[in-house]
Design a protein around this motif. Sequence first.
Motif, PDB file in Angstrom:
ATOM      1  N   ILE A   1      22.048 -13.206 -14.199  1.00  0.00           N
ATOM      2  CA  ILE A   1      20.868 -12.469 -14.630  1.00  0.00           C
ATOM      3  C   ILE A   1      19.998 -12.180 -13.412  1.00  0.00           C
ATOM      4  CG2 ILE A   1      18.762 -12.582 -15.996  1.00  0.00           C
ATOM      5  CD1 ILE A   1      20.241 -14.415 -17.926  1.00  0.00           C
ATOM      6  N   LYS A   2      19.617 -10.933 -13.266  1.00  0.00           N
ATOM      7  CA  LYS A   2      18.692 -10.576 -12.195  1.00  0.00           C
ATOM      8  C   LYS A   2      17.295 -11.013 -12.618  1.00  0.00           C
ATOM      9  CE  LYS A   2      16.887  -6.871  -9.438  1.00  0.00           C
ATOM     10  NZ  LYS A   2      16.808  -5.471  -9.145  1.00  0.00           N
ATOM     11  N   SER A   3      16.647 -11.752 -11.743  1.00  0.00           N
ATOM     12  CA  SER A   3      15.322 -12.268 -12.040  1.00  0.00           C
ATOM     13  C   SER A   3      14.317 -11.129 -12.149  1.00  0.00           C
ATOM     14  CB  SER A   3      14.898 -13.241 -10.935  1.00  0.00           C
ATOM     15  OG  SER A   3      13.637 -13.759 -11.214  1.00  0.00           O
ATOM     16  N   SER A   4      13.542 -11.149 -13.208  1.00  0.00           N
ATOM     17  CA  SER A   4      12.485 -10.160 -13.381  1.00  0.00           C
ATOM     18  C   SER A   4      11.255 -10.860 -13.943  1.00  0.00           C
ATOM     19  CB  SER A   4      12.935  -9.031 -14.305  1.00  0.00           C
ATOM     20  OG  SER A   4      13.262  -9.545 -15.572  1.00  0.00           O
ATOM     21  N   LEU A   5      10.106 -10.308 -13.626  1.00  0.00           N
ATOM     22  CA  LEU A   5       8.857 -10.889 -14.084  1.00  0.00           C
ATOM     23  C   LEU A   5       8.464 -10.306 -15.434  1.00  0.00           C
ATOM     24  CD1 LEU A   5       6.937 -10.849 -10.687  1.00  0.00           C
ATOM     25  CD2 LEU A   5       7.904 -12.830 -11.865  1.00  0.00           C
ATOM     26  N   PRO A   6       7.730 -11.060 -16.240  1.00  0.00           N
ATOM     27  CA  PRO A   6       7.310 -10.584 -17.556  1.00  0.00           C
ATOM     28  C   PRO A   6       6.148  -9.609 -17.439  1.00  0.00           C
ATOM     29  CG  PRO A   6       6.310 -12.691 -17.127  1.00  0.00           C
ATOM     30  CD  PRO A   6       7.238 -12.412 -15.957  1.00  0.00           C
ATOM     31  N   PRO A   7       5.918  -8.821 -18.475  1.00  0.00           N
ATOM     32  CA  PRO A   7       4.726  -7.964 -18.480  1.00  0.00           C
ATOM     33  C   PRO A   7       3.463  -8.816 -18.466  1.00  0.00           C
ATOM     34  CG  PRO A   7       6.253  -7.330 -20.223  1.00  0.00           C
ATOM     35  CD  PRO A   7       6.750  -8.619 -19.654  1.00  0.00           C
ATOM     36  N   ILE A   8       2.503  -8.412 -17.632  1.00  0.00           N
ATOM     37  CA  ILE A   8       1.207  -9.090 -17.559  1.00  0.00           C
ATOM     38  C   ILE A   8       0.227  -8.278 -18.404  1.00  0.00           C
ATOM     39  CG2 ILE A   8      -0.687  -9.794 -16.051  1.00  0.00           C
ATOM     40  CD1 ILE A   8       1.448 -10.102 -13.818  1.00  0.00           C
ATOM     41  N   LEU A   9      -0.267  -8.886 -19.464  1.00  0.00           N
ATOM     42  CA  LEU A   9      -1.160  -8.216 -20.396  1.00  0.00           C
ATOM     43  C   LEU A   9      -2.609  -8.233 -19.925  1.00  0.00           C
ATOM     44  CD1 LEU A   9       0.331  -9.706 -23.677  1.00  0.00           C
ATOM     45  CD2 LEU A   9       0.883  -7.509 -22.591  1.00  0.00           C
ATOM     46  N   HIS A  10      -2.968  -9.300 -19.229  1.00  0.00           N
ATOM     47  CA  HIS A  10      -4.346  -9.461 -18.742  1.00  0.00           C
ATOM     48  C   HIS A  10      -4.321 -10.427 -17.575  1.00  0.00           C
ATOM     49  CE1 HIS A  10      -8.707  -9.876 -18.837  1.00  0.00           C
ATOM     50  NE2 HIS A  10      -8.541 -11.188 -18.774  1.00  0.00           N
ATOM     51  N   SER A  11      -5.221 -10.230 -16.619  1.00  0.00           N
ATOM     52  CA  SER A  11      -5.315 -11.178 -15.506  1.00  0.00           C
ATOM     53  C   SER A  11      -6.764 -11.496 -15.217  1.00  0.00           C
ATOM     54  CB  SER A  11      -4.613 -10.628 -14.260  1.00  0.00           C
ATOM     55  OG  SER A  11      -5.223  -9.436 -13.833  1.00  0.00           O
TER      56      SER A  11
ATOM     57  N   VAL B   1       6.164 -12.660 -23.494  1.00  0.00           N
ATOM     58  CA  VAL B   1       7.536 -13.139 -23.386  1.00  0.00           C
ATOM     59  C   VAL B   1       8.352 -12.323 -24.393  1.00  0.00           C
ATOM     60  CG1 VAL B   1       9.045 -15.156 -23.462  1.00  0.00           C
ATOM     61  CG2 VAL B   1       6.655 -15.417 -22.754  1.00  0.00           C
ATOM     62  N   ALA B   2       8.745 -11.142 -23.953  1.00  0.00           N
ATOM     63  CA  ALA B   2       9.418 -10.183 -24.834  1.00  0.00           C
ATOM     64  C   ALA B   2      10.701 -10.763 -25.418  1.00  0.00           C
ATOM     65  CB  ALA B   2       9.726  -8.898 -24.063  1.00  0.00           C
TER      66      ALA B   2
ATOM     67  N   LEU C   1       8.501 -25.612 -26.654  1.00  0.00           N
ATOM     68  CA  LEU C   1       9.370 -24.464 -26.433  1.00  0.00           C
ATOM     69  C   LEU C   1       8.572 -23.167 -26.449  1.00  0.00           C
ATOM     70  CD1 LEU C   1      12.290 -25.442 -28.839  1.00  0.00           C
ATOM     71  CD2 LEU C   1      12.127 -25.859 -26.363  1.00  0.00           C
ATOM     72  N   ILE C   2       8.917 -22.270 -25.536  1.00  0.00           N
ATOM     73  CA  ILE C   2       8.380 -20.916 -25.565  1.00  0.00           C
ATOM     74  C   ILE C   2       9.441 -20.043 -26.219  1.00  0.00           C
ATOM     75  CG2 ILE C   2       7.611 -18.933 -24.215  1.00  0.00           C
ATOM     76  CD1 ILE C   2       6.572 -20.877 -22.104  1.00  0.00           C
ATOM     77  N   LEU C   3       9.061 -19.372 -27.296  1.00  0.00           N
ATOM     78  CA  LEU C   3      10.001 -18.614 -28.118  1.00  0.00           C
ATOM     79  C   LEU C   3       9.879 -17.111 -27.866  1.00  0.00           C
ATOM     80  CD1 LEU C   3       9.436 -20.603 -31.433  1.00  0.00           C
ATOM     81  CD2 LEU C   3      11.195 -20.986 -29.670  1.00  0.00           C
ATOM     82  N   PRO C   4      10.893 -16.354 -28.251  1.00  0.00           N
ATOM     83  CA  PRO C   4      10.852 -14.899 -28.085  1.00  0.00           C
ATOM     84  C   PRO C   4       9.649 -14.288 -28.796  1.00  0.00           C
ATOM     85  CG  PRO C   4      13.053 -15.605 -28.736  1.00  0.00           C
ATOM     86  CD  PRO C   4      12.161 -16.803 -28.844  1.00  0.00           C
ATOM     87  N   GLY C   5       9.004 -13.333 -28.120  1.00  0.00           N
ATOM     88  CA  GLY C   5       7.888 -12.610 -28.713  1.00  0.00           C
ATOM     89  C   GLY C   5       6.533 -13.264 -28.540  1.00  0.00           C
TER      90      GLY C   5
END
Length: 134
Positions: A2-12, A25-26, A76-80
């Motif tokens: 799996i190519k490493s990719s960062l998640p979408p950042i909604l707010h910073s 966490v799509a 656990l961090i779950l999908p969505g």
Amino acid sequence: MIKSSLPPILHSDIGIDNIELRLLVAADLEYFNGHFPEQAVLPGVTQLDWAVRLGCQHFGYSEAVANLEVLKFQQLILPGQEVTLSISNNAAKAKLTFAYNDGENRYASGRIAFDSTPVNSKSATNNGDEASPC
């Protein structure tokens, strides 16, 4: 692989020695494939990768991790899900402390020690407006 990719950042929320990033966490992330068939969960190694890469981008460290300290995965961090990644910098010790949480729910935390002090800091050089590679 799996190519490493960062998640979408909604707010910073960016400070001098800390950042808080609200992440999505799509559910369609490749990291969930086969981990696990009964209930997909975000792998701990992915959570650590995101903390290292996002911390390096903001605080100017190279990705040369020397040591991991007090690494804990509590829930656990779950999908969505949406989670907040908080990262604090201790430049004098070349360490980042990170935590994934959502309100009262704590998912993971730990400290990342680097081989050297930061090369440069995004917050000092461009106020965090641009992405820079680690």
